[in-house]
Motif scaffolding. Structure first.
Motif, PDB file in Angstrom:
ATOM      1  N   ILE A  37      -0.540 -10.667   5.424  1.00 45.26           N
ATOM      2  CA  ILE A  37       0.753 -10.035   5.091  1.00 45.26           C
ATOM      3  C   ILE A  37       0.904 -10.168   3.357  1.00 45.26           C
ATOM      4  O   ILE A  37       0.742 -11.465   2.888  1.00 45.26           O
ATOM      5  N   ALA A  38       1.124  -9.300   2.672  1.00 48.86           N
ATOM      6  CA  ALA A  38       1.103  -9.330   1.202  1.00 48.86           C
ATOM      7  C   ALA A  38       2.359  -8.703   0.730  1.00 48.86           C
ATOM      8  O   ALA A  38       2.607  -7.677   1.142  1.00 48.86           O
ATOM      9  N   LEU A  39       3.022  -9.112  -0.472  1.00 50.27           N
ATOM     10  CA  LEU A  39       4.048  -8.530  -0.909  1.00 50.27           C
ATOM     11  C   LEU A  39       4.057  -8.868  -2.639  1.00 50.27           C
ATOM     12  O   LEU A  39       4.042  -9.954  -3.049  1.00 50.27           O
ATOM     13  N   PRO A  40       3.649  -7.936  -3.413  1.00 48.05           N
ATOM     14  CA  PRO A  40       3.712  -7.969  -4.868  1.00 48.05           C
ATOM     15  C   PRO A  40       5.121  -8.402  -5.312  1.00 48.05           C
ATOM     16  O   PRO A  40       6.121  -7.701  -4.921  1.00 48.05           O
TER      17      PRO A  40
ATOM     18  N   ILE B  45       1.004 -14.032  -0.554  1.00 46.70           N
ATOM     19  CA  ILE B  45       0.125 -13.669   0.487  1.00 46.70           C
ATOM     20  C   ILE B  45       0.295 -14.718   1.691  1.00 46.70           C
ATOM     21  O   ILE B  45       0.355 -15.614   1.375  1.00 46.70           O
ATOM     22  N   MET B  46       0.662 -14.095   2.925  1.00 49.73           N
ATOM     23  CA  MET B  46       0.800 -15.088   4.148  1.00 49.73           C
ATOM     24  C   MET B  46      -0.330 -14.710   4.875  1.00 49.73           C
ATOM     25  O   MET B  46      -0.559 -13.703   5.357  1.00 49.73           O
ATOM     26  N   TYR B  47      -1.168 -15.646   5.619  1.00 47.85           N
ATOM     27  CA  TYR B  47      -2.158 -15.713   6.387  1.00 47.85           C
ATOM     28  C   TYR B  47      -1.768 -16.251   7.537  1.00 47.85           C
ATOM     29  O   TYR B  47      -1.161 -17.544   7.697  1.00 47.85           O
TER      30      TYR B  47
ATOM     31  N   ASN C 291       5.487 -19.927   9.824  1.00 51.79           N
ATOM     32  CA  ASN C 291       4.357 -20.669  10.273  1.00 51.79           C
ATOM     33  C   ASN C 291       2.900 -20.195   9.555  1.00 51.79           C
ATOM     34  O   ASN C 291       1.899 -20.796  10.024  1.00 51.79           O
ATOM     35  N   HIS C 292       3.131 -19.229   8.722  1.00 52.67           N
ATOM     36  CA  HIS C 292       1.745 -18.676   8.305  1.00 52.67           C
ATOM     37  C   HIS C 292       1.486 -19.591   7.120  1.00 52.67           C
ATOM     38  O   HIS C 292       2.472 -20.269   6.515  1.00 52.67           O
TER      39      HIS C 292
END
Length: 159
Positions: free
Chosen positions: A73-76, A84-86, A29-30
């Motif tokens: 939320i961020a994940l390289p 990047i999830m907002y 849902n982000h």
């Protein structure tokens, strides 16, 4: 006391229970964006690569959960790409970029996400090029990078 007799069973129930489904439902849902690093500084990753930033502030509530209003939320995923999830109700300004690759030309954006990796890691930071200049700069500026334990509050009072 029987509930702690078999911790591996408890862990399996947690992993195989409803949690993964609820987490997936929350994340889907982000607003998802892939940042493309156009700078010379590579993205760091760490032993805790999924980092979170609670942008909404409240005196009692943390808003640090994966489904919290205002969470980022961020994940390289490589030295040049970051997922990047907002959370979409708070971060409405990112909705026009949803499901796209977004060039990141300003090194300050990379420093921001690398700093999150440093501060939210447990013990290890990784860099493709072994360029840890940012960490050395952070140590000079802030001294030790050791974290102090989080303050726990119950009903607004220290616990």
């Amino acid at each position: 006391e029987k509930e702690h007799e078999f911790p591996s069973v408890e862990h399996a129930q947690f992993i195989l229970g409803d949690f993964p489904i609820m987490l997936a439902q929350s994340l889907v849902n982000h607003c998802w964006i892939v940042g493309v690093n156009k700078t010379t500084m590579p993205f760091y990753t760490s032993d805790n690569p999924v980092v979170k930033v609670a942008h909404k502030r409240h005196p009692i509530m943390s808003y640090e959960g994966y489904n919290s209003e205002g969470i980022e939320i961020a994940l390289p995923i490589s030295q040049k790409h970051i997922l990047i999830m907002y959370e979409r109700t708070y971060h409405k300004n990112y909705l026009e970029l949803e499901n796209s690759f977004v060039p990141m030309k300003d090194v300050q954006n990379v420093i921001y996400y690398n700093s999150l990796q440093v501060y939210q890691s447990y013990r290890q930071i990784y860099c493709h090029d072994k360029r840890f200049h940012l960490i050395e700069k952070m140590k000079r500026k802030y001294g030790s990078l050791k974290r102090t334990p989080k303050e726990i509050k119950v009903n607004g009072r220290d616990f």
